[in-house]
Design a protein around this motif. Structure first.
Motif, PDB file in Angstrom:
ATOM      1  N   THR A 172       1.104  -1.279  -0.438  1.00 10.21           N
ATOM      2  CA  THR A 172      -0.196   0.293  -0.159  1.00 10.21           C
ATOM      3  C   THR A 172       0.698   1.143   0.345  1.00 10.21           C
ATOM      4  O   THR A 172       1.619   1.224   0.380  1.00 10.21           O
ATOM      5  CB  THR A 172      -0.927  -0.187   1.242  1.00 10.21           C
ATOM      6  N   SER A 173       0.375   2.213  -0.291  1.00 12.32           N
ATOM      7  CA  SER A 173       0.994   3.567  -0.211  1.00 12.32           C
ATOM      8  C   SER A 173      -0.280   4.724   0.462  1.00 12.32           C
ATOM      9  O   SER A 173      -0.916   5.027  -0.421  1.00 12.32           O
ATOM     10  CB  SER A 173       1.504   4.266  -1.975  1.00 12.32           C
ATOM     11  N   PRO A 174       0.026   5.077   1.683  1.00 16.22           N
ATOM     12  CA  PRO A 174       1.362   4.858   2.715  1.00 16.22           C
ATOM     13  C   PRO A 174       1.280   3.471   2.566  1.00 16.22           C
ATOM     14  O   PRO A 174       0.349   3.580   2.975  1.00 16.22           O
ATOM     15  CB  PRO A 174       0.989   5.878   4.033  1.00 16.22           C
ATOM     16  N   SER A 175       2.555   2.895   2.795  1.00 17.48           N
ATOM     17  CA  SER A 175       2.766   1.330   3.610  1.00 17.48           C
ATOM     18  C   SER A 175       2.006   1.806   4.480  1.00 17.48           C
ATOM     19  O   SER A 175       1.926   2.227   5.788  1.00 17.48           O
ATOM     20  CB  SER A 175       3.945   1.486   3.363  1.00 17.48           C
ATOM     21  N   LEU A 176       1.115   0.094   5.155  1.00 17.91           N
ATOM     22  CA  LEU A 176       0.762  -0.094   6.266  1.00 17.91           C
ATOM     23  C   LEU A 176       1.687  -1.151   6.558  1.00 17.91           C
ATOM     24  O   LEU A 176       0.868  -2.361   7.387  1.00 17.91           O
ATOM     25  CB  LEU A 176      -0.954  -0.744   6.117  1.00 17.91           C
ATOM     26  N   ALA A 177       2.702  -1.389   6.284  1.00 18.26           N
ATOM     27  CA  ALA A 177       3.818  -2.970   7.010  1.00 18.26           C
ATOM     28  C   ALA A 177       3.478  -3.076   8.057  1.00 18.26           C
ATOM     29  O   ALA A 177       4.001  -1.668   9.204  1.00 18.26           O
ATOM     30  CB  ALA A 177       5.385  -2.352   6.297  1.00 18.26           C
ATOM     31  N   ALA A 237     -17.606   3.372  10.018  1.00 22.26           N
ATOM     32  CA  ALA A 237     -16.870   2.821  11.271  1.00 22.26           C
ATOM     33  C   ALA A 237     -15.761   3.152  11.021  1.00 22.26           C
ATOM     34  O   ALA A 237     -14.919   4.336  12.135  1.00 22.26           O
ATOM     35  CB  ALA A 237     -17.468   1.255  11.695  1.00 22.26           C
ATOM     36  N   LEU A 238     -15.525   2.715   9.746  1.00 20.88           N
ATOM     37  CA  LEU A 238     -13.382   3.937   9.923  1.00 20.88           C
ATOM     38  C   LEU A 238     -13.961   4.553   9.154  1.00 20.88           C
ATOM     39  O   LEU A 238     -12.985   5.647  10.354  1.00 20.88           O
ATOM     40  CB  LEU A 238     -13.057   2.872   8.094  1.00 20.88           C
ATOM     41  N   TYR A 239     -14.369   5.954   8.586  1.00 25.38           N
ATOM     42  CA  TYR A 239     -14.410   7.600   9.151  1.00 25.38           C
ATOM     43  C   TYR A 239     -15.023   7.622  10.073  1.00 25.38           C
ATOM     44  O   TYR A 239     -14.296   8.656  11.170  1.00 25.38           O
ATOM     45  CB  TYR A 239     -15.518   7.861   7.449  1.00 25.38           C
ATOM     46  N   ALA A 240     -15.589   7.415  11.506  1.00 22.13           N
ATOM     47  CA  ALA A 240     -16.285   8.044  12.070  1.00 22.13           C
ATOM     48  C   ALA A 240     -14.849   7.596  12.800  1.00 22.13           C
ATOM     49  O   ALA A 240     -14.490   8.922  13.815  1.00 22.13           O
ATOM     50  CB  ALA A 240     -17.658   6.919  12.783  1.00 22.13           C
ATOM     51  N   ARG A 241     -14.568   6.736  13.285  1.00 24.28           N
ATOM     52  CA  ARG A 241     -13.235   6.692  14.735  1.00 24.28           C
ATOM     53  C   ARG A 241     -11.915   7.288  13.835  1.00 24.28           C
ATOM     54  O   ARG A 241     -11.531   7.743  14.462  1.00 24.28           O
ATOM     55  CB  ARG A 241     -13.353   5.070  14.194  1.00 24.28           C
ATOM     56  N   GLY A 242     -12.012   7.589  12.181  1.00 22.28           N
ATOM     57  CA  GLY A 242     -10.639   8.163  11.521  1.00 22.28           C
ATOM     58  C   GLY A 242     -10.735   9.633  12.335  1.00 22.28           C
ATOM     59  O   GLY A 242      -9.901  10.325  12.324  1.00 22.28           O
ATOM     60  N   ILE A 243     -11.992  10.284  12.140  1.00 19.73           N
ATOM     61  CA  ILE A 243     -12.293  11.494  13.029  1.00 19.73           C
ATOM     62  C   ILE A 243     -12.480  11.995  14.163  1.00 19.73           C
ATOM     63  O   ILE A 243     -13.137  13.271  14.396  1.00 19.73           O
ATOM     64  CB  ILE A 243     -13.411  12.626  11.978  1.00 19.73           C
ATOM     65  N   ALA A 251      -2.686   3.682  15.412  1.00 21.01           N
ATOM     66  CA  ALA A 251      -1.683   3.329  15.007  1.00 21.01           C
ATOM     67  C   ALA A 251      -1.166   4.800  14.356  1.00 21.01           C
ATOM     68  O   ALA A 251      -0.882   5.598  14.107  1.00 21.01           O
ATOM     69  CB  ALA A 251      -1.078   2.420  13.703  1.00 21.01           C
ATOM     70  N   GLN A 252      -2.265   4.830  12.661  1.00 20.60           N
ATOM     71  CA  GLN A 252      -2.650   6.480  12.272  1.00 20.60           C
ATOM     72  C   GLN A 252      -3.770   6.236  11.377  1.00 20.60           C
ATOM     73  O   GLN A 252      -4.632   5.481  12.676  1.00 20.60           O
ATOM     74  CB  GLN A 252      -1.328   5.938  10.624  1.00 20.60           C
ATOM     75  N   SER A 253      -4.133   6.929  11.117  1.00 20.66           N
ATOM     76  CA  SER A 253      -5.319   7.229  10.540  1.00 20.66           C
ATOM     77  C   SER A 253      -6.484   6.394   9.836  1.00 20.66           C
ATOM     78  O   SER A 253      -5.695   5.703   9.333  1.00 20.66           O
ATOM     79  CB  SER A 253      -6.069   8.365   9.825  1.00 20.66           C
ATOM     80  N   ASP A 254      -7.498   6.066  10.229  1.00 15.53           N
ATOM     81  CA  ASP A 254      -8.458   4.592   9.832  1.00 15.53           C
ATOM     82  C   ASP A 254      -8.524   4.610   8.855  1.00 15.53           C
ATOM     83  O   ASP A 254      -8.183   4.361   7.354  1.00 15.53           O
ATOM     84  CB  ASP A 254      -9.910   4.228  10.628  1.00 15.53           C
ATOM     85  N   ILE A 255      -8.307   6.112   8.556  1.00 14.25           N
ATOM     86  CA  ILE A 255      -8.871   7.532   7.088  1.00 14.25           C
ATOM     87  C   ILE A 255      -7.803   7.284   6.313  1.00 14.25           C
ATOM     88  O   ILE A 255      -8.098   6.387   4.772  1.00 14.25           O
ATOM     89  CB  ILE A 255      -9.610   8.712   7.096  1.00 14.25           C
ATOM     90  N   THR A 256      -6.650   7.319   6.501  1.00 15.44           N
ATOM     91  CA  THR A 256      -5.345   6.925   5.759  1.00 15.44           C
ATOM     92  C   THR A 256      -5.388   6.026   5.379  1.00 15.44           C
ATOM     93  O   THR A 256      -4.910   5.598   4.007  1.00 15.44           O
ATOM     94  CB  THR A 256      -4.200   7.620   6.626  1.00 15.44           C
ATOM     95  N   ALA A 257      -5.602   5.012   6.332  1.00 11.18           N
ATOM     96  CA  ALA A 257      -5.198   3.884   6.094  1.00 11.18           C
ATOM     97  C   ALA A 257      -6.417   3.126   4.972  1.00 11.18           C
ATOM     98  O   ALA A 257      -5.225   2.261   4.143  1.00 11.18           O
ATOM     99  CB  ALA A 257      -5.249   2.428   7.654  1.00 11.18           C
ATOM    100  N   ALA A 258      -7.883   3.335   5.435  1.00 12.18           N
ATOM    101  CA  ALA A 258      -8.018   2.982   4.248  1.00 12.18           C
ATOM    102  C   ALA A 258      -8.326   3.710   3.123  1.00 12.18           C
ATOM    103  O   ALA A 258      -8.833   2.274   2.022  1.00 12.18           O
ATOM    104  CB  ALA A 258      -9.599   3.377   4.765  1.00 12.18           C
ATOM    105  N   ASP A 275     -11.598   2.459  -8.096  1.00 10.87           N
ATOM    106  CA  ASP A 275     -11.809   2.158  -6.322  1.00 10.87           C
ATOM    107  C   ASP A 275     -11.532   3.947  -5.895  1.00 10.87           C
ATOM    108  O   ASP A 275     -11.070   5.419  -6.421  1.00 10.87           O
ATOM    109  CB  ASP A 275     -10.986   1.623  -5.605  1.00 10.87           C
ATOM    110  N   GLN A 276     -12.336   4.243  -4.837  1.00 10.06           N
ATOM    111  CA  GLN A 276     -11.970   5.582  -3.658  1.00 10.06           C
ATOM    112  C   GLN A 276     -12.498   5.544  -2.341  1.00 10.06           C
ATOM    113  O   GLN A 276     -12.911   4.556  -2.000  1.00 10.06           O
ATOM    114  CB  GLN A 276     -13.924   5.853  -4.064  1.00 10.06           C
ATOM    115  N   GLY A 277     -11.109   6.175  -1.870  1.00 10.86           N
ATOM    116  CA  GLY A 277     -11.645   5.198  -0.274  1.00 10.86           C
ATOM    117  C   GLY A 277     -12.496   6.300   0.289  1.00 10.86           C
ATOM    118  O   GLY A 277     -13.500   7.326   0.651  1.00 10.86           O
ATOM    119  N   LEU A 278     -12.348   6.721   1.324  1.00 12.82           N
ATOM    120  CA  LEU A 278     -12.806   7.442   2.412  1.00 12.82           C
ATOM    121  C   LEU A 278     -12.909   8.672   2.179  1.00 12.82           C
ATOM    122  O   LEU A 278     -14.140   9.709   3.214  1.00 12.82           O
ATOM    123  CB  LEU A 278     -12.661   6.938   4.252  1.00 12.82           C
ATOM    124  N   THR A 279     -12.285   9.465   1.284  1.00  8.70           N
ATOM    125  CA  THR A 279     -12.555  11.117   1.208  1.00  8.70           C
ATOM    126  C   THR A 279     -12.230  10.916  -0.259  1.00  8.70           C
ATOM    127  O   THR A 279     -11.633  10.282  -0.214  1.00  8.70           O
ATOM    128  CB  THR A 279     -12.166  11.986   1.870  1.00  8.70           C
TER     129      THR A 279
END
Length: 342
Positions: A172-177, A237-243, A251-258, A275-279
Motif C-alpha cells: 500500500t501507499s502509504p505503507s501499512l507494513a 465505522a472507519l470514517y467515524a473513528r478516523g475523525i 497507529a494512524q488515521s483509519d481514513i489514511t489506512a483505508a 476505487d475510492q477511499g473514505l474522503t
C-alpha cells in the motif's frame, strides 16, 4: 457455555431470522432464476467468458470461492475458529486448508474494545456463513451429491509475516507494513475494508442484464444490498473513528489506512481509476465523507471477475493464484480462474 456451542447458537439464530429470505430464493425463483441472476450480477462477460462458455454452476462456484474467503476471515475475527468441514467439501477442485499463520499476526479472535464493532463482526460473520450455505445448496439443487460444488480452496487469512494481509499491507501507499488484522477494532475494520467494496462492485453488473426481468432483478438486488450494507458498516465505522477527537485509532488515521487500501486495489485492477477511499481528498477528512463510492452520475461502479481476481490474488498481471488464494480458486471453468493482464 462452550465457545463452539455459542457459535452454533449465534449462527442458528441468524439463520432463523433469514428464513423468509431463503424461502423466497428457493420457492419464488427456483434454482434457474437464482443462477441466472447470479450470472448477470457477477458480470460474467468479457475475454475470459468469451474463451470458455460459462455455465450457471460456474457462476455460483465463482461466488462461492469469494464467500469462503469472507466467511473464514469474519469467523476467525469474531469467534477464533473457522467454518465446519461440512461447509468446505466439494467435487470441484482440491479442498484446501485455512492458512492462519503463527505467532504475531496469526488469525485469531479479535479482542474488541468497542461493543458495537464486536456486534458488527458477529453479524457479518453469520451473514457470510449463510451465503456459503445458500450457494452450496443452490449448486447441489434437489439432489444429494456435492460433485458440482467447488470445494474450499486453500485460503490465506494470516496476518503473520509472509501472509496475504502482510503482502497487501506492504504494497500500500502509504505503507501499512507491520499491519496485524486481528490486533484490535481498527485493524479488524481495515482488514474487512480490503474485501467489502469488491463484492459490491462485482454484483453491481446485474442491472443492465436484468432490467427486463423483475424477478431476476429483485433477486440480484437483494444479494447486492447485503454486500452494500456490509460495506457501508465498515466504511462508516472507519470514517467515524478516523475523525474522532480524541483519536481512537492506535497507529494512524483509519481514513489514511483505508485510502491506502483503495490505492492498492486501484493499482492492480486496471488502468481506470475505479476505487475510492473514505474522503475525496486528504484535506476533506472531517468535512466531507465518501462513505458511498460513486461515479459522476451517482452510481456505483462495476468490476469484472478477472478484476476481482486481480485484487484477491494481489497481482495486476494475468495469473491463476496468489494473495488470499495461494493455489487459486476452485472452478470447473478455466476462464474464471485467471486474473486480468493490466
Amino acid at each position: 457455555m462452550a465457545e463452539t456451542q455459542q457459535i452454533i447458537e449465534a449462527f442458528d439464530a441468524r439463520a432463523r431470522r433469514r428464513e423468509e429470505r431463503r424461502e423466497f430464493f428457493k420457492n419464488a425463483m427456483g434454482l434457474a432464476a437464482v443462477t441466472a441472476a447470479g450470472a448477470a450480477a457477477m458480470s460474467f462477460t468479457g475475454e475470459a467468458a468469451a474463451q470458455t462458455a460459462v455455465s450457471e454452476v460456474d457462476v455460483l462456484n465463482f461466488a462461492l470461492n469469494l464467500e469462503y474467503l469472507e466467511a473464514q476471515f469474519y469467523s476467525y475475527a469474531a469467534y477464533g475458529v473457522g467454518l465446519p468441514n461440512n461447509l468446505l467439501t466439494g467435487g470441484v477442485g482440491t479442498q484446501g486448508s485455512v492458512v492462519t499463520g503463527s505467532g504475531t499476526g496469526m488469525a485469531r479472535q479479535v479482542q474488541f474494545s468497542d461493543a458495537g464493532i464486536a456486534a458488527y463482526a458477529r453479524e457479518i460473520a453469520a451473514d457470510e456463513v449463510a451465503h456459503v450455505t445458500f450457494l452450496r445448496a443452490a449448486i447441489r439443487g434437489t439432489g444429494t451429491s456435492d460433485s458440482l460444488i467447488a470445494a474450499m480452496p486453500q485460503i490465506d487469512i494470516s496476518g503473520s509475516s509472509g501472509g496475504a494481509f502482510a503482502a497487501a499491507a506492504s504494497s500500500t501507499s502509504p505503507s501499512l507494513a507491520g499491519f496485524d488484522p486481528y490486533a484490535n477494532d481498527d485493524s479488524f475494520l481495515i482488514a474487512a475494508y480490503v474485501f467489502e467494496d469488491v463484492g459490491v462492485t462485482a454484483y453491481k453488473g446485474a442491472a443492465g442484464a436484468l432490467i427486463n426481468n423483475k424477478t431476476y432483478l429483485e433477486a440480484a438486488a437483494g444479494i447486492l444490498a447485503v454486500e452494500a450494507y456490509h460495506a457501508a458498516i465498515v466504511r462508516g465505522a472507519l470514517y467515524a473513528r478516523g475523525i474522532a477527537t480524541p483519536a481512537i485509532s492506535t497507529a494512524q488515521s483509519d481514513i489514511t489506512a483505508a485510502n491506502a487500501i483503495s490505492n492498492l486495489r486501484d493499482s492492480v485492477d486496471g488502468s481506470s481509476d475505479l476505487d475510492q477511499g473514505l474522503t475525496t481528498s486528504s484535506s476533506s477528512a472531517g468535512t466531507v465523507s465518501n462513505i458511498v463510492p460513486l461515479d459522476s452520475n451517482g452510481l456505483a461502479f462495476s468490476r469484472t471477475p478477472a478484476q476481482v481476481l486481480n485484487i484477491v490474488y494481489l497481482n495486476p498481471k494475468s495469473v491463476t493464484a496468489g494473495g488470499f488464494f495461494p493455489n487459486g480458486i476452485n472452478n470447473g471453468n478455466s476462464g474464471l480462474r485467471s486474473s486480468a493482464a493490466n
